[in-house]
Design an enzyme around this catalytic site. Sequence first.
Site, PDB file in Angstrom:
ATOM      1  N   SER A  42       9.711   8.857  -1.847  1.00 41.07           N
ATOM      2  CA  SER A  42       9.053   9.273  -3.087  1.00 41.07           C
ATOM      3  C   SER A  42       7.562   8.995  -3.115  1.00 41.07           C
ATOM      4  CB  SER A  42       9.715   8.586  -4.287  1.00 41.07           C
ATOM      5  OG  SER A  42       9.641   7.171  -4.165  1.00 41.07           O
ATOM      6  N   ASP A 325       4.226   3.776 -12.379  1.00 43.19           N
ATOM      7  CA  ASP A 325       5.581   3.578 -12.899  1.00 43.19           C
ATOM      8  C   ASP A 325       6.164   2.322 -12.256  1.00 43.19           C
ATOM      9  OD1 ASP A 325       6.329   4.264 -10.323  1.00 43.19           O
ATOM     10  OD2 ASP A 325       7.159   6.209 -10.830  1.00 43.19           O
ATOM     11  N   HIS A 328       5.555   3.231  -8.082  1.00 40.99           N
ATOM     12  CA  HIS A 328       4.532   4.035  -7.428  1.00 40.99           C
ATOM     13  C   HIS A 328       3.132   3.768  -7.978  1.00 40.99           C
ATOM     14  CE1 HIS A 328       8.405   6.261  -7.416  1.00 40.99           C
ATOM     15  NE2 HIS A 328       8.112   6.384  -6.116  1.00 40.99           N
TER      16      HIS A 328
END
Length: 360
Positions: A42, A325, A328
Site C-alpha cells: 500500500s 493515516d 502511511h
Amino acid sequence: MGTFSKKLIIICLMHQILAIHLWPSTICFAHNVSAFFVFGDSLVEVGNNYYIDTLAKPQFPNGIDFPKGAPSGRYTNSRIITDVLGEELGFKDYAPPFLSPNTSGDLILKGVNYASSGAGILQSTGSFMGERICMDTQVDYFAKTRQDIISRIGAPSAQAWLRNSLYFLLIGSNDIFMGESSILYMNQFVDEVVSKFKSQLTRLYNLDARKIAVSNAPKVGCTPFEIDLHLCANDCVALLNALTKLYNTRLKSMLEDLTRRLTGSTFVYVDYYALTEDLVDNYRSYGFENADYACCEVIGRHGGLIPCISLSRVCPDRTKYVFWDPFHPTESAVLIGAKYLLDGGPKYISPINIRQLVNS
C-alpha cells in the site's frame, strides 16, 4: 576502405535511421532510464486493488490533495514516493496500475505499477483483507508486460529497453506485521521471508531487470496503529522494531550478494527504516508539528485504530503531519524521503542513489 565495408556501414546507418523513425514516439524520454516499474504494497499502490475483491481499497478522503483528483488509488493525501521519483526522473505520467483496462498499448512502454495494498513477500500475508497481489503474482504480471513489450518492439529491443529501466520495490511491511505473532521465532521467520524475496528478485533479473532499488521495511513499530494497538503512551513498539531491524540487516546482505553474483545487475538498498526514524525523531527540524498522530483519523489516542475512510476527520494542514493515516506518510513526508533517495548518501541509500543508478 573496401566495397564490402562501405556497404556494411551504409546498412548499419540505415538500420539505425529506421529504428529511430519506427520506434514509437511515446517512448522517447529526456532522461537516462527507459521505463519505471513499481512493485510493492500500500505504500506504493496506485489503484490495482480497485479491480480485485478486497477490503483494502483507498477511497476518499485518500487523495484529497491529489492533483488529478480523488480517489487516486493511493494511501495518502496526494502523491506517493514513486510518483515523486518518477517526476524528478523526467517521466510526464505516473506508472499506471497493471490491472486497469487502460494500461495497454504504448502506455506500458513507460512503465507499470503492480503494487497492491495488503500484499507481502509471502503468499499468506494479508489474507485477512481478501484478495491481494502478492509479490509472486506481481512478478508474474511483470512477465506478461515483458511479453507485451516484446510483441510491440521485438525481443532484442525489448531486452535493451528493460535492462535500461528502473525497478523499485517497496514491500515487506505487511510480512513484518504478520511476523509479530512469531516474535519468539524471529530468526526462522526472517530467514523464510528473505529467502523467498531472494527467489523473486532472481526471477526479475531473469526477466531482464538490472537497475533494481529495493526498500527495507520502515520503522513499523512507530506507526500510530501500533502505538494505539499496544496502548503505548508515546513510545514505539520495541519488539516489532527489533524484528524489522533483523529483517533489514538480512535483506541488505542478500542484496549485496545478488549484485556480486548476477552479472550486470545493481541492487540498491533503500533504508526506509532510517528515513522514518529520522522523520519521527527529528520531525520539528523538518517543519512538522506531529509525528505520532494520524492526520486522517476516526478513533484511537493517536488516531491509529481505524484506516482512513469516508467517516474520518482530516486535519486542516497536512503539511504539519508525518503520518497521513495509521500506517502511511503524508505527501510532505514523502517529498523529504524522495529527495534523500534521489541524491542522498549511504545513510539512506547504498551503494549509490537513485539518480546515480539510472545513469549507470
